[in-house]
Design a protein around this motif. Structure first.
Motif, PDB file in Angstrom:
ATOM      1  N   LYS A   1       0.826  -1.216   0.000  1.00 27.70           N
ATOM      2  CA  LYS A   1       0.000   0.000   0.000  1.00 27.70           C
ATOM      3  C   LYS A   1       0.858   1.264   0.000  1.00 27.70           C
ATOM      4  CE  LYS A   1      -4.102  -1.688   2.411  1.00 27.70           C
ATOM      5  NZ  LYS A   1      -4.933  -1.519   3.632  1.00 27.70           N
ATOM      6  N   SER A   2       1.962   1.228   0.753  1.00 26.24           N
ATOM      7  CA  SER A   2       2.835   2.404   0.833  1.00 26.24           C
ATOM      8  C   SER A   2       3.823   2.466  -0.334  1.00 26.24           C
ATOM      9  CB  SER A   2       3.589   2.411   2.161  1.00 26.24           C
ATOM     10  OG  SER A   2       4.507   1.342   2.208  1.00 26.24           O
ATOM     11  N   GLN A   3       3.717   1.530  -1.260  1.00 23.35           N
ATOM     12  CA  GLN A   3       4.528   1.454  -2.473  1.00 23.35           C
ATOM     13  C   GLN A   3       6.000   1.188  -2.191  1.00 23.35           C
ATOM     14  OE1 GLN A   3       3.670   4.575  -5.286  1.00 23.35           O
ATOM     15  NE2 GLN A   3       1.475   4.387  -4.978  1.00 23.35           N
ATOM     16  N   GLU A   4       6.294   0.579  -1.053  1.00 24.72           N
ATOM     17  CA  GLU A   4       7.660   0.152  -0.761  1.00 24.72           C
ATOM     18  C   GLU A   4       8.025  -1.086  -1.576  1.00 24.72           C
ATOM     19  OE1 GLU A   4       8.728  -0.281   3.440  1.00 24.72           O
ATOM     20  OE2 GLU A   4       6.914   0.877   3.877  1.00 24.72           O
TER      21      GLU A   4
ATOM     22  N   TRP B   1       6.222  -4.197  -4.479  1.00 22.58           N
ATOM     23  CA  TRP B   1       5.149  -4.497  -5.426  1.00 22.58           C
ATOM     24  C   TRP B   1       5.085  -6.004  -5.623  1.00 22.58           C
ATOM     25  CZ3 TRP B   1       4.879  -6.992 -10.181  1.00 22.58           C
ATOM     26  CH2 TRP B   1       3.646  -6.894 -10.829  1.00 22.58           C
TER      27      TRP B   1
ATOM     28  N   CYS C   1      -6.490  -1.215  -1.651  1.00 25.42           N
ATOM     29  CA  CYS C   1      -5.375  -0.281  -1.485  1.00 25.42           C
ATOM     30  C   CYS C   1      -5.746   1.101  -1.988  1.00 25.42           C
ATOM     31  CB  CYS C   1      -4.139  -0.804  -2.223  1.00 25.42           C
ATOM     32  SG  CYS C   1      -3.481  -2.280  -1.469  1.00 25.42           S
TER      33      CYS C   1
ATOM     34  N   HIS D   1      -0.407  -0.182  -8.017  1.00 24.33           N
ATOM     35  CA  HIS D   1      -0.427  -0.143  -6.554  1.00 24.33           C
ATOM     36  C   HIS D   1      -1.821   0.132  -6.003  1.00 24.33           C
ATOM     37  CE1 HIS D   1       3.692  -0.673  -5.244  1.00 24.33           C
ATOM     38  NE2 HIS D   1       4.060  -0.027  -6.338  1.00 24.33           N
ATOM     39  N   ASN D   2      -2.818  -0.009  -6.815  1.00 24.28           N
ATOM     40  CA  ASN D   2      -4.187   0.264  -6.392  1.00 24.28           C
ATOM     41  C   ASN D   2      -5.036  -0.954  -6.740  1.00 24.28           C
ATOM     42  OD1 ASN D   2      -6.795   1.223  -6.008  1.00 24.28           O
ATOM     43  ND2 ASN D   2      -6.299   3.272  -6.740  1.00 24.28           N
TER      44      ASN D   2
END
Length: 146
Positions: A14-17, A19, A137, A115-116
């Motif tokens: 969710k925080s895009q750290e 994938w 997300c 990421h969504n």
């Protein structure tokens, strides 16, 4: 490499750290049903001889995103393309929100961008499997009919 629990992995996603692709997001959501490895092992041992189902997600292209349809979803085709030979493409001019509001029987992953993602399942899992926890997300609320 970093070890993460399923909820931690989803938070990092969710925080895009990090994938991972939609099927792995789905499985992380399913693993969130278990609070420990011992609980997961107990579940998997108990259902090990129940059987499995062959799945092939079918991609539905919408005006503002995609939906990966899974078996049991009301929009899942009766004869999916398991081999890739038919080059089956499903598309609509409707947006994802409208498709979600119109629907009632869900087994799908909604993809707005990489990421969504959101998992929506309200069908009974076969072979004593466990459904994923419904997670998303983004800030959309498609749960009104669930």
């Amino acid at each position: 490499f970093q070890w993460s629990s399923p909820p931690e992995a989803i938070e990092r996603f969710k925080s895009q750290e990090i994938w991972f692709p939609p099927p792995q997001f789905y499985e992380f959501c399913r693993l969130c049903n278990f609070s420990s490895l011992r609980e997961l092992h107990k579940f998997s041992s108990a259902r090990a001889l129940e059987g499995c189902e062959h799945w092939m997600p079918v991609m539905l292209s919408a005006a503002d995103g995609f939906i990966q349809l899974l078996p049991g979803d009301e929009l899942y085709p009766e004869d999916p393309d398991y081999t890739g030979e038919k080059k089956m493409v499903m598309s609509t001019d409707k947006n994802v929100e409208d498709l979600m509001k119109e629907g009632g029987i869900f087994h799908r992953i909604v993809i707005k961008n990489i990421h969504n993602l959101a998992v929506y399942v309200n069908i009974q899992a076969k072979y004593k499997h466990i459904n994923p926890l419904m997670m998303k997300c983004d800030n959309s609320d498609y749960n009104s009919r669930l």
